[in-house]
Design an enzyme around this catalytic site. Structure first.
Site, short mmCIF file in Angstrom:
data_model
loop_
_atom_site.label_atom_id
_atom_site.label_comp_id
_atom_site.label_asym_id
_atom_site.label_seq_id
_atom_site.Cartn_x
_atom_site.Cartn_y
_atom_site.Cartn_z
N GLY A 53 -9.87 5.93 -27.08
CA GLY A 53 -10.00 5.27 -28.38
C GLY A 53 -9.03 4.12 -28.56
O GLY A 53 -9.40 3.03 -29.01
N CYS B 214 1.05 12.74 -31.93
CA CYS B 214 0.36 13.31 -33.09
C CYS B 214 1.07 14.62 -33.45
O CYS B 214 0.48 15.69 -33.47
CB CYS B 214 -1.12 13.53 -32.81
SG CYS B 214 -1.50 14.49 -31.33
#
Length: 444
Positions: A265, A383
């Site tokens: 991504g 994350c």
């Protein structure tokens, strides 16, 4: 003649599979690995039930401890806890309590591994319905894990790291994350794509940059232009990475390294915002590396994709690689910031994992820093909501590298601080938890 609607799978079958998923997580298997084994017709319902069970597993286990003198056999316990989670905290799609009990008992009876315990399961669930208020009263105050539905070590670490925000973060983890899209900057603006969605009857709002949040999740096949590469699915917090990395990079055709790239991504986002960039994308897992190629192909983009451990630079570096103008290090981490999307993570991680992951993050930073050109920028991100994988790593790295300057950065982004709205642009409006630190390599 229109096709007849496909009958819905019986609830007992979905409960059977949800219990197997919960049992698998307890044994250390992720839902990402398990869910593909479920028949396609059953999978949406099983996923919804399993996600709910895992979000409320702490409460369900505390209730089971009150209802059963001793823990049942593992498979039966997983089914009992899945059913209790649905009864104690209203879950999808809102089954009537006695229907749920009946179907849970049916699920037990139809599985050889749980059949002998069907009567015990029935007794526990019916007792819960009779004594619900008394059983729940005071449980949350008495049991930290039952209150927050995360392991105790996780709660205590989060409370120490973010004393003013830890409760908001844990509360947000109980809610499904919004579905956010990244509009391909080479094709359209976020506002233009919102108009396209509206014409297709899909409600959405532009968040800033090229991010669009859907008011209701949709299958990607229903998104206009998805197969043609007009749009991708990417969380709002993750979309902050590439604009931050590219800001201040003056080279017309910058050399950029995406060090831990799958599923691709962020690699694609670099090429959408900097079409002339020469991008090298590394992925250590040979099974995940093809995901990068697949995403780039759908978007009509190209990068030099290599299967390699980014920290082992001698194994993947080639003679003409030279130095990089920018390096994106989205480092392997606990994934503690994305439990809204992956509720199994909280039960898969162990306290000892954090130190091991921090050591791996240090190894990557140390290995990649020499590959950055003077004046170049390295964006470190995880994350994770834990400081040991974010601020502590960067402070230690800067302290030991005199030519590393920490530029104004986003730091720790925490979900749930504004009710989990999924916005962009401040520390309180993210759909996921992330950490961002931008480093510049000083000359000399």
């Amino acid at each position: 003649m229109s096709a007849l609607p496909r009958p819905q799978p019986p609830l007992w079958r979905q409960l059977q599979w949800a219990a197997r998923m919960v049992h698998g997580v307890r044994q250390g298997r992720s839902l990402t690995a398990q869910l593909p084994r479920v028949d396609a017709a059953l999978r949406p319902g099983v996923q919804a039930l399993t996600f709910h069970a895992l979000r409320w597993l702490g409460l369900a286990e505390a209730l089971r401890a009150r209802l059963a003198a001793r823990a049942p056999a593992p498979r039966l316990d997983a089914l009992l806890c899945a059913a209790l989670s649905l009864l104690a905290a209203d879950g999808p799609p809102g089954y009537a309590p006695f229907t749920l009990v009946d179907q849970a008992v049916e699920a037990a009876k139809r599985d050889a591994a749980t059949r002998a315990g069907a009567a015990l399961l029935n007794a526990c669930l019916r007792r819960f319905l009779r004594e619900r208020d008394a059983l729940l009263r005071g449980l949350a105050e008495a049991d930290l894990v039952a209150r927050w539905n995360h392991p105790r070590w996780w709660i205590e670490r989060l409370r120490a790291d973010h004393p003013a925000a830890w409760m908001d973060v844990l509360a947000a983890a109980q809610q499904p994350a919004p579905m956010v899209l990244r509009v391909n900057a080479l094709r359209a603006s976020a506002q233009a794509y919102c108009q396209r969605l509206a014409a297709a009857g899909i409600e959405a709002v532009a968040l800033g940059g090229h991010a669009v949040r859907l008011l209701q999740p949709r299958p990607v096949q229903a998104l206009p232009g998805f197969e043609a590469g007009d749009v991708s699915v990417q969380s709002a917090a993750a979309q902050m990475a590439v604009p931050l990395l590219l800001d201040g990079i003056s080279a017309a055709a910058p050399r950029i390294l995406d060090a831990c790239a799958a599923p691709g991504g962020k690699t694609a986002h670099v090429l959408e915002l900097s079409p002339r960039a020469r991008v090298t994308a590394l992925e250590i897992d040979p099974e995940r590396s093809p995901l990068i190629d697949g995403n780039l192909k759908r978007l009509g983009l190209q990068a030099d994709v290599r299967v390699a451990d980014a920290a082992n630079t001698g194994a993947w570096r080639r003679g003409g690689d030279g130095f990089y103008d920018a390096i994106l290090l989205d480092a392997p981490c606990s994934a503690s910031g994305i439990v809204r999307r992956h509720p199994d993570v909280r039960w898969l991680r162990r306290a000892a994992d954090i130190g091991q992951l921090a050591a791996r993050q240090d190894r990557l930073l140390t290995a990649l820093w020499p590959l950055l050109a003077p004046g170049g920028r390295l964006l470190y991100c995880t994350c994770s909501v834990f400081r040991a994988e974010g601020d502590e790593r960067i402070q230690a790295f800067v302290a030991h590298n005199s030519n590393a300057a920490l530029l104004p950065s986003l730091g720790h982004l925490l979900p749930g601080m504004d009710g989990g709205g999924g916005g962009l642009g401040d520390n309180g409006g993210c759909d996921d938890g992330f950490f961002y630190a931008l480093l510049e390599k000083q000359s000399g």
